[in-house]
Design an enzyme around this catalytic site. Sequence first.
Site, mmCIF file in Angstrom:
data_model
loop_
_atom_site.group_PDB
_atom_site.id
_atom_site.type_symbol
_atom_site.label_atom_id
_atom_site.label_comp_id
_atom_site.label_asym_id
_atom_site.label_seq_id
_atom_site.Cartn_x
_atom_site.Cartn_y
_atom_site.Cartn_z
ATOM 1 N N ASP A 36 -8.311 3.713 1.535
ATOM 2 C CA ASP A 36 -7.344 4.104 2.557
ATOM 3 C C ASP A 36 -8.098 4.574 3.800
ATOM 4 O O ASP A 36 -8.841 5.556 3.736
ATOM 5 C CB ASP A 36 -6.485 5.239 1.980
ATOM 6 N N CYS A 70 0.865 -1.190 0.000
ATOM 7 C CA CYS A 70 0.000 0.000 0.000
ATOM 8 C C CYS A 70 0.896 1.233 0.000
ATOM 9 O O CYS A 70 2.061 1.163 -0.396
ATOM 10 C CB CYS A 70 -0.977 -0.020 1.181
ATOM 11 N N ARG A 97 -3.376 -0.763 5.411
ATOM 12 C CA ARG A 97 -3.955 -1.810 4.561
ATOM 13 C C ARG A 97 -3.033 -2.995 4.324
ATOM 14 O O ARG A 97 -3.433 -4.147 4.517
ATOM 15 C CB ARG A 97 -4.387 -1.211 3.210
#
Length: 156
Positions: free
Chosen positions: A123, A7, A13
Amino acid sequence: MNVLMVCLGNICRSPMADGLLRMKFKQHGIEGTVDSAGTANYHIGKAPDHRMRATAKSLGYPIDELRARQFKVNDFDQFDLIYAMDNSNRDNMLQLARNDEDMKKVRLILDELPGNEGEAVPDPYYGTQHDFEHVFHLLDRATDQIITNIKHHDNR
Ligand code: 4NP
């Protein structure tokens, strides 16, 4: 099978995706390495975000031991599959790819999840508890599908 989750910051994440797939590799007896990295250098050496850690722990996949690192070109040599959480992460890695072989390893993680193809894992950094739980559940389903694909040798 060596799998890298990527990420932007490697604190929300991708460590969650890493923690889920790591434990599922163990549960299913799949050999290989699971790791994660960020395309940015902001958080190198840090533990995952406390909100992601709390969600991970409460849902049974603790990620407290993971530490952030930055994606590097050498990762193309170490990993068979490299999953981006969104198109921006994917594009950043493709810009570092040296050849077609490198490029073929990079995939959008939700392309593995029927019904969610082409979508980003949102996000959660500026989000709420609900956003962190949403990330967990998306990644739980996506990593289940990755396990199924590996077991059926269906890796395209
Ligand atoms: P991640 O979330 O890419 O899922 O780890 C983010 C974490 C930090 C920042 C952005 C995204 N940041 O800008 O610091």
